[in-house]
Design a protein around this motif. Structure first.
Motif, PDB file in Angstrom:
ATOM      1  N   PRO A  53       0.838  -1.207   0.000  1.00  0.00           N
ATOM      2  CA  PRO A  53       0.000   0.000   0.000  1.00  0.00           C
ATOM      3  C   PRO A  53       0.871   1.255   0.000  1.00  0.00           C
ATOM      4  CG  PRO A  53       0.058  -0.979   2.184  1.00  0.00           C
ATOM      5  CD  PRO A  53       0.801  -1.917   1.267  1.00  0.00           C
ATOM      6  N   ALA A  54       0.297   2.361  -0.406  1.00  0.00           N
ATOM      7  CA  ALA A  54       1.024   3.632  -0.343  1.00  0.00           C
ATOM      8  C   ALA A  54       1.426   3.888   1.101  1.00  0.00           C
ATOM      9  CB  ALA A  54       0.133   4.757  -0.858  1.00  0.00           C
ATOM     10  N   TYR A  55       2.593   4.494   1.270  1.00  0.00           N
ATOM     11  CA  TYR A  55       3.073   4.780   2.617  1.00  0.00           C
ATOM     12  C   TYR A  55       3.776   6.126   2.636  1.00  0.00           C
ATOM     13  CZ  TYR A  55       7.233   2.617   0.499  1.00  0.00           C
ATOM     14  OH  TYR A  55       8.262   2.288  -0.345  1.00  0.00           O
ATOM     15  N   SER A  56       3.715   6.755   3.790  1.00  0.00           N
ATOM     16  CA  SER A  56       4.341   8.061   3.958  1.00  0.00           C
ATOM     17  C   SER A  56       5.760   7.883   4.487  1.00  0.00           C
ATOM     18  CB  SER A  56       3.520   8.912   4.923  1.00  0.00           C
ATOM     19  OG  SER A  56       3.562   8.320   6.203  1.00  0.00           O
ATOM     20  N   MET A  57       6.509   8.972   4.540  1.00  0.00           N
ATOM     21  CA  MET A  57       7.872   8.900   5.050  1.00  0.00           C
ATOM     22  C   MET A  57       7.899   8.471   6.518  1.00  0.00           C
ATOM     23  SD  MET A  57       9.963   9.621   2.585  1.00  0.00           S
ATOM     24  CE  MET A  57      11.504  10.367   3.084  1.00  0.00           C
TER      25      MET A  57
END
Length: 148
Positions: A53-57
């Motif tokens: 899945p998309a992930y943030s820093m």
């Protein structure tokens, strides 16, 4: 030293020089540390075992969830942290109390230990597995046997 470990290191060395691009995993174009491991998986095994899945820093820091560690346990073979070998995937906790969220591939063991990883402003590079890095290792894995 195993044939499989040597093959993993050979694959990782082929990524050196790839620029750092968050969430990417394309050799020569851009990747982050997870993208490097995903790219090696695709080169050596074929399709990735699950969609990422998309992930943030900051990953899962707000929730305190060890998502990267859990994913590694689902698809890689866990080893003892001290049981180092070429080709191992090492998982780092970058600061005390934070979730583990940096990965690399150990390329050398012993007094000249090194690892290959991707990180911001450096891209994919091979670095000494010096004391400061070594102290941050929280888990060690190997790719599944027979899949290479």
């Amino acid at each position: 030293m195993t044939v499989q470990g040597d093959q993993v290191v050979e694959a990782a060395l082929g990524w050196i020089g790839t620029p750092y691009v968050h969430q990417a995993g394309c050799k020569g174009a851009g990747c982050d540390c997870l993208g490097l491991i995903r790219g090696i998986w695709r080169e050596r095994f074929g399709n990735e075992p699950e969609a990422v899945p998309a992930y943030s820093m900051d990953w899962s820091e707000p929730q305190g969830e060890e998502q990267l560690w859990a994913a590694a346990l689902r698809h890689l073979r866990a080893k003892g942290v001290a049981d180092e070998a070429r080709g191992d995937v090492v998982l780092f906790r970058m600061r005390q109390g934070a979730v583990a969220k940096h990965l690399g591939v150990q390329s050398r063991v012993g007094t000249d230990a090194r690892f290959i990883h991707a990180y911001a402003r450096h891209g994919v590079t091979e670095s000494p597995l010096s004391g400061p890095w070594r102290r941050r290792i929280v888990a060690r894995f190997e790719f599944p046997q027979g899949a290479l």
